[in-house]
Design an enzyme around this catalytic site. Structure first.
Site, PDB file in Angstrom:
ATOM      1  CG  HIS A   1      -4.921  35.634  -5.643  1.00  0.00           C
ATOM      2  ND1 HIS A   1      -4.452  36.122  -4.443  1.00  0.00           N
ATOM      3  CD2 HIS A   1      -4.433  36.466  -6.598  1.00  0.00           C
ATOM      4  CE1 HIS A   1      -3.727  37.212  -4.663  1.00  0.00           C
ATOM      5  NE2 HIS A   1      -3.697  37.438  -5.971  1.00  0.00           N
TER       6      HIS A   1
ATOM      7  CB  SER B   1     -14.062   4.666  -3.325  1.00  0.00           C
ATOM      8  OG  SER B   1     -15.025   4.398  -2.328  1.00  0.00           O
TER       9      SER B   1
ATOM     10  CE  LYS C   1     -13.919   9.692  -4.610  1.00  0.00           C
ATOM     11  NZ  LYS C   1     -14.197  10.196  -3.296  1.00  0.00           N
TER      12      LYS C   1
ATOM     13  CD  GLU D   1      -5.700  12.198  -1.787  1.00  0.00           C
ATOM     14  OE1 GLU D   1      -6.583  12.756  -1.129  1.00  0.00           O
ATOM     15  OE2 GLU D   1      -5.805  11.031  -2.194  1.00  0.00           O
TER      16      GLU D   1
ATOM     17  CE  LYS E   1      23.854   7.891  14.212  1.00  0.00           C
ATOM     18  NZ  LYS E   1      24.491   9.169  14.622  1.00  0.00           N
TER      19      LYS E   1
HETATM   20  N1  ARG Z   1      26.331   6.037  18.403  1.00  0.00           N
HETATM   21  C1  ARG Z   1      26.953   7.313  18.545  1.00  0.00           C
HETATM   22  C2  ARG Z   1      26.278   8.362  17.650  1.00  0.00           C
HETATM   23  O1  ARG Z   1      25.557   7.983  16.821  1.00  0.00           O
HETATM   24  C3  ARG Z   1      28.398   7.233  18.162  1.00  0.00           C
HETATM   25  C4  ARG Z   1      29.265   8.189  18.882  1.00  0.00           C
HETATM   26  C5  ARG Z   1      29.324   7.877  20.316  1.00  0.00           C
HETATM   27  N2  ARG Z   1      30.345   8.587  20.980  1.00  0.00           N
HETATM   28  C6  ARG Z   1      30.431   8.548  22.311  1.00  0.00           C
HETATM   29  N3  ARG Z   1      31.387   9.190  22.834  1.00  0.00           N
HETATM   30  N4  ARG Z   1      29.540   7.942  23.027  1.00  0.00           N
HETATM   31  O2  ARG Z   1      26.461   9.535  17.806  1.00  0.00           O
END
Ligand code: ARG
Length: 463
Positions: A157, A278, A284, A291, A326
């Site tokens: 704690h 700072s 500082k 952080e 992605k």
């Molecule tokens: N750029 C697409 C992705 O990142 C690739 C796959 C696309 N496939 C399709 N049938 N449009 O998912």
């Protein structure tokens, strides 16, 4: 002009906004090496199976090698109209080798292609994170060995609880990071199956050899179900979840650095190379790196949550939603990698301040448990009663504004007659830590042995 890769049935080109929302080339160009590697393996397999001619395969292969060199040299111009890395590379291949380029996409689809590229990319990235985690563990284990007997307060704690050693505290993080490392390895092992050849979702009538491409790309096996092959992103979720857990560990360590390096604690001295000043307050020294490590856990956990939300409602098989997998993964990978590097640099140079730690360890009646344990072991008092008696003694010491060890024997015996002079031997913080010899406990001998065994294991670890 309609899209030159898929526009056969289209009379008009996409709206500018359509092009913008549809394109992933801005971020998936990071997959170029994996995409080319996958294409070359696919092309070799198509030729070996007699699906394309050896001559076409050779020119495709040479063209792909040229494209890789162009991209590496920064001489490739990516086009948003061509959507993504797969179509950008294929279009360039057509420019270079002509119509034979069109044969490369036989028996595959971008759906299995992107899944393959992404797995290849994550595989390397997870290995890299594992190696970085090992490097941080090494620094922590070395410091733990040096400071195996350095006494500091242990907290629960954030209240002083029982004295521990700094080495012991550092090894707690080594344990966490070792689990992180094994989660990275587990995620890597589970994702190492090859979706290539699943095509759009149903497989292909061409006599392809999926085992050969899986093998050529270093996968353990081809994925077994073509629908799952193009639908699955649990490999990315799993990798993100391992990253989010690791980031959480790093964030806790960062938080402790912030607290322990604050002047009121003064347990740690921040290295110049990982702090900032700072612009207005000359005195500082701010723990900005710590952080930011603490803060970046937010975006890593966010990437995991984001992908869960993208995936949770998707019917099988591929939907364009999955293109959104992605950016979060790339950002999380970069962030965890940066946090591991920053933490390793910081920990290498962070110095403890033994007097401050030792002094704080004695505060807050931190050896009260030792007194209660003494009553149990030496005076045969049941632990609950011992707890109560010790509580009364703590209250007395508080009234007299002194430590437990400063109460004289008469005062102690007034509370419980079974207390003898021997009790004073357990009230020092040195005795307290030295007595905790149970497996995994904080006794300096234990800590030294554990640190040495980690150092030896990590020295052998070439990852
Ligand atoms: N750029 C697409 C992705 O990142 C690739 C796959 C696309 N496939 C399709 N049938 N449009 O998912």
């Amino acid at each position: 002009m309609s899209n030159r890769m898929w526009g056969g049935r289209f009379g008009a080109s996409p709206d500018d906004i359509m092009e913008e929302i549809n394109a992933s080339i801005g971020f998936d160009q990071r997959l170029f090496a994996q995409d080319i590697r996958g294409s070359r393996a696919h092309c070799d397999m198509l030729a070996a199976q007699g699906i394309i001619s050896g001559e076409d395969a050779a020119s495709i292969d040479a063209g792909l090698a040229q494209i890789e060199a162009e991209i590496e040299a920064g001489a490739f111009s990516f086009s948003r109209a061509l959507e993504d890395i797969h179509l950008n590379i294929e279009a360039r291949l057509t420019d270079i080798i002509g119509p034979a380029a069109g044969r490369l996409h036989t028996a595959r689809s971008r759906n299995d292609q992107v899944a393959t590229d992404f797995r290849l990319f994550l595989r390397d990235s997870l290995e890299h994170l594992g190696a970085q985690t090992t490097a941080l563990m090494r620094v922590l284990a070395e410091h733990a060995e040096t400071h195996a007997a350095l006494i500091m307060p242990g907290f629960t704690h954030l209240q002083p609880a029982q004295p521990v050693t700094y080495g012991h505290h550092l090894l707690a993080y080594v344990e966490m990071l070792s689990r992180d490392r094994s989660r990275f390895a587990d995620a890597r092992a589970r994702l190492n199956q090859c979706p290539l050849g699943a095509a759009a979702l149903a497989g292909t009538p061409f006599p392809i050899d999926r085992h050969a491409t899986a093998d050529a790309l270093g996968f353990d096996a081809p994925t077994a179900n073509s629908i799952d092959s193009v639908s699955a992103r649990d490999f990315a979720l799993e990798a993100l979840s391992a990253m989010a857990i690791c980031a959480t560990h790093l964030s806790r360590l960062a938080e402790e650095i912030v607290i322990f390096a604050s002047p009121d604690f003064g347990f740690l001295e921040l290295p110049d190379a990982f702090s900032t000043g700072s612009s207005i307050m000359p005195q500082k020294r701010n723990p900005d790196a710590a952080e930011l490590v603490r803060a970046k856990s937010g975006r890593i956990i966010g990437a995991l949550t984001g992908l869960f939300v993208v995936m949770k409602g998707l019917p099988l098989a591929y939907s364009k939603d999955m293109q959104e997998d992605k950016e979060g993964v790339f950002n999380a990978l970069d962030s965890v990698s940066l946090c591991l590097a920053a933490m390793t640099g910081m920990m290498e140079k962070l110095t403890p301040v033994p007097e401050r730690m030792r002094a704080a360890a004695g505060k807050g009646f931190s050896t009260a448990t030792d007194l209660a344990d003494w009553l149990v072991r030496k005076a045969d008092v049941p632990f609950r009663d011992a707890h109560h008696i010790t509580g009364a003694l703590v209250a007395l010491a508080e009234q007299q504004a002194c430590d437990l060890a400063d109460l004289d024997l008469d005062t102690m015996q007034n509370v419980d007659a079974r207390i003898t002079d021997d009790v004073y031997s357990v009230l020092s913080v040195e005795n307290s830590v030295a007595s905790r010899t149970s497996f995994g406990g904080t006794a300096p001998d234990n800590v030294r042995a554990a640190a040495q065994s980690w150092c030896a294991a990590l020295a052998d670890d070439k990852s």
